[in-house]
Structures are given as C-alpha cells and as structure tokens.
Design an enzyme around this catalytic site. Sequence first.
Site, mmCIF file in Angstrom:
data_model
loop_
_atom_site.group_PDB
_atom_site.id
_atom_site.type_symbol
_atom_site.label_atom_id
_atom_site.label_comp_id
_atom_site.label_asym_id
_atom_site.label_seq_id
_atom_site.Cartn_x
_atom_site.Cartn_y
_atom_site.Cartn_z
ATOM 1 N N ARG A 29 -7.469 19.075 9.696
ATOM 2 C CA ARG A 29 -6.399 19.239 10.660
ATOM 3 C C ARG A 29 -6.341 20.666 11.185
ATOM 4 N NH1 ARG A 29 -2.891 14.927 10.416
ATOM 5 N NH2 ARG A 29 -3.097 13.586 8.581
ATOM 6 N N THR A 34 -5.690 -0.574 11.114
ATOM 7 C CA THR A 34 -5.334 0.406 12.147
ATOM 8 C C THR A 34 -4.857 -0.234 13.445
ATOM 9 O OG1 THR A 34 -7.087 1.838 11.259
ATOM 10 C CG2 THR A 34 -5.953 2.574 13.257
ATOM 11 N N ARG A 45 0.827 -1.208 0.000
ATOM 12 C CA ARG A 45 0.000 0.000 0.000
ATOM 13 C C ARG A 45 0.863 1.259 0.000
ATOM 14 N NH1 ARG A 45 -1.673 2.522 5.062
ATOM 15 N NH2 ARG A 45 -3.336 4.059 4.738
ATOM 16 N N LYS A 91 -13.005 3.258 2.473
ATOM 17 C CA LYS A 91 -12.517 3.282 3.854
ATOM 18 C C LYS A 91 -13.650 3.782 4.755
ATOM 19 C CE LYS A 91 -8.348 4.762 4.632
ATOM 20 N NZ LYS A 91 -7.156 5.655 4.632
#
Length: 491
Positions: free
Chosen positions: A81, A285, A40, A227
Amino acid sequence: MGKDILSFRRRTKIVATLGPASDDPKVIEELINAGADVLRFNFSHAAPEKQKSSVEQIRALSSKLGHHIGIMGDLQGPKIRIESFKQGSVNLEQGQVFMLDTKLGSSDGDETSVGVAYSNLINDVIPGDTLLLDDGQIVLEVSEIKSSRIICKVVEGGLLTDHKGLNKKGGGLSAPALTDKDKKDIIEAANFDMDFVSVSFARNAADIIEARQLLREAGGQGHIVAKIERAEAVDNINEIIDASDVIMVARGDLAVEVGYAAMTGLQKSLIRRTRIRNKVSITATQMLESMITSSSPTRAEVSDVANAVMDGTDAVMLSAETAIGNFPAQAVETMSELCIGAERHETFRRPRNNRLEDDFSYIDEAIALAAMYTANHLQVSAIIAFTESGSTTQWMSRARSDIPIYAFTRHEATRRRVAIYRGVYPASFDIVRAESGKIYQSAIQALEEAGVLCAGDLVLFTLGEMAGVSGGTNTLRILEVGSGKAVDAGA
C-alpha cells in the site's frame, strides 16, 4: 439428527464475511438461517480477542440452530500500500509526474509524491513497468528510479486517498506471501480451531506448504486455502492446487495484475483445473457488490453468479456485502436464490468429470468415483457416505451431479469442513457406537424424518469394513427404502 441434514437443495455453498455490519450474534444467526455455510474472518481487521469471542458465538449458534458452519480465517498477506497524504487525498492529472518514495514520511504525501510501505519496491520495477493503484483506478508508468524514489507518469488519473493498494501489471513483486503478522495469525487460527486458513497473495507451492506446516505445528488441523491474486500464482497454478485443499479465485487483485479482459476465461480455467485435480474452489470478489447499499442485485451480478455456479465452483463468497453492507442477511438469501436458479440449468445437471480414463491411487477414491457413476446411471435418490475425514465425499463431489451426498460422520471438525464441498451435506452419526446391523436403517430413517427420502427410493451407501478408520472406505451398497425399513437391492 434430522435437523442438521434438512437441506438445502442448493448445491453451491456460500461463504459470508463477518465485519462491522455482521459481528453481532443476532446478525450472525440471520446469516446462518439465510444460508451461509462458511463464515469468514479477515485477520487484517478485528483483534484476536474479538475474533475469539465471535468464534465462540458461531459455535454456540451452530449448535443451537442444528447447522455445521465452517469458519475461515483470512490472512492479511503482503498487501502493498501507499502511505498517507497530508490532506488525506490528492487529485492526479493525466500526464503529470508523480513519485512513489520508499523513504518519505508516512504522512507526508502530497500532489507530487507519496510514501510506500514496501521498501523493496525499488528493486522490483524498471522503467516501462505499469503500476496500478486503488484496484487499477489509478495507472502509473515508471519513468526512472532514483535512490528511494520511483518517478512515474500518470497514465490514468483521479482521486487518490490514503493507504490504497498497489499492484504491478503482469506481477513480479517479490514480497513473501507470509508476513510476520501472518505467522502470528496462523497460531491464533490454530488456537481458535478454525476450519480453513486462507493464504493471501500466494506465489507458489512453497508458500502453501509453509502455511500448512506452521498451522500443524501450532496444533491446527484446518484446511489451507490458496488465494489466487498474483500473476505468478497463475504461472504456478498446478503446483499450488496440488499443495492446497481449496483454491480461491480472488478476482480483485488478480484482475488488476492480469487485466480485466482476461479474467472471465481465467476464472473458468482455474475452476476447471481445480476440479480436475480433485480440489475445492471458491469464486470471490464483488459478486453482489451493489447490495452493499441496495436491497437487490444488478442484472450483471446475477449473470456473474450464475456463470460461476455453472462453471462448477464449489462456493461463492460475499465480502463487503456482508461485512459492511446494509443488507447482510438479504445478500446471503439473494445469493442462495441465484445459485439455485443456475443449478436448475440442464448443463449444470449433466454429470461431468467421471474420470473414466484415470488410474486411482486410493481404494476410497475408486469407491467414491464408482459410487458416482453408479448413482448417476441408476438414478438413486441420495448417497450416504459414512466417513471419518470426509475425503470420500470430496472425491464424490468432483463428479458433477444433482444427487445429494450426505456425509455421516462422528467428527464435528469433519462436518464443518465438508460444509464447503459442492453438493455435500454434513450429518451427525457415530458409526462406531451405532448398533450392529442397524446402521443402514438408522441412516435411512434420519433422512426419511428430514423429508429427504420416501418409500421406493434407492439409496447408495459407501463405508469401510473397519468402522472408524480414516481412509478405509472400501464398500459400496445399494438399498431400497421400504415402509420404514431398508430392503437390500443388491450389494
């Protein structure tokens, strides 16, 4: 042909993320030899030139080593963010007032406020909302909104550093899944002939449909990975699964939005729903997070991996463990060992999801499920599917079984894509050029040479009467392995 089908009794596949610790050809080779099935790339980091070079290295190493390695490009998505602090960080105390300001300078943050790189945040929150920074380490409660400033009270404080991610508990942030950067990266993914493209922070089926359309327009044929990391995605999960090829349970941001207490049950539900709808799942994760700095996992991580495997996930993913960790190849080896250990558990081996009450939409789908039912009850040693697109083996892999499924195909792209299917192993075989009447014998001989089959074993075949036609599988045949030849045991 023998080398590329030697396996691998491990059925659950492993996705390993490349990064500074693993972008050297020697380390990539170690990852492949350790058991990585898909590698990935994160489009958030490496430049296109570097990614192009790495893709070429992977293809060359795959050919050299006799493995068919899928390549996944992970889009950055609208990761929201905060901006930077003047001093690089601040320490927030419980109960203090702290502001998020969409118009504050990108490097002007201090102990009272910090900028936010998402101007529409002020329209997405109301007083009483809970905002989570740094994967939930810092918790803020919205008190009021004034112009460009969101005034908050610190519920849980701590050290807050530059550019940490921001989530809203319960979801509801309106940022689109595909940014302008993502759209450019999709074109790059097509140029690199990537096998999988992951859509970050998908909200609904429309996000997936748009990504697929952009990829196809750019000439890419890769599969689309959704995702699941937003609460909205959970609300729309069935339509997202139907629109996608693969579902990734991205537990980091998802747990922040839905709450950690809900995550275990939600993971099981997402994997089960994906399997029932005949799609592929990845669990991701922090699976072996301690192996970033340690050569062995914790007991909790061992249990975490085992639970995901026994839930029926197709693949487990390593992120920072292989991207920036000190033991990238060892992390893959450890993951492989843990998967094999979990797969030996009797509840994993019991056949499930035989879909006895379902109606089938396609002939090859019906053949695939009939093959799995027959194989499980007749106790065949292997299933060989002569396939063009790999769809027959995908349907087969949805029926839980410990019988290996070998995808014999002439298409390298198909071999790379099926590498992520649970219990499916790709093999090079050109059925169009194969000598008439010797197709079965040639396939059996390849598995005998690989040490997979021996005399007396039963082998189940699926294929189409019109060789080389995608979606044309309409035949099921069972043969017994004799002394170097196949003896028909019934057609």
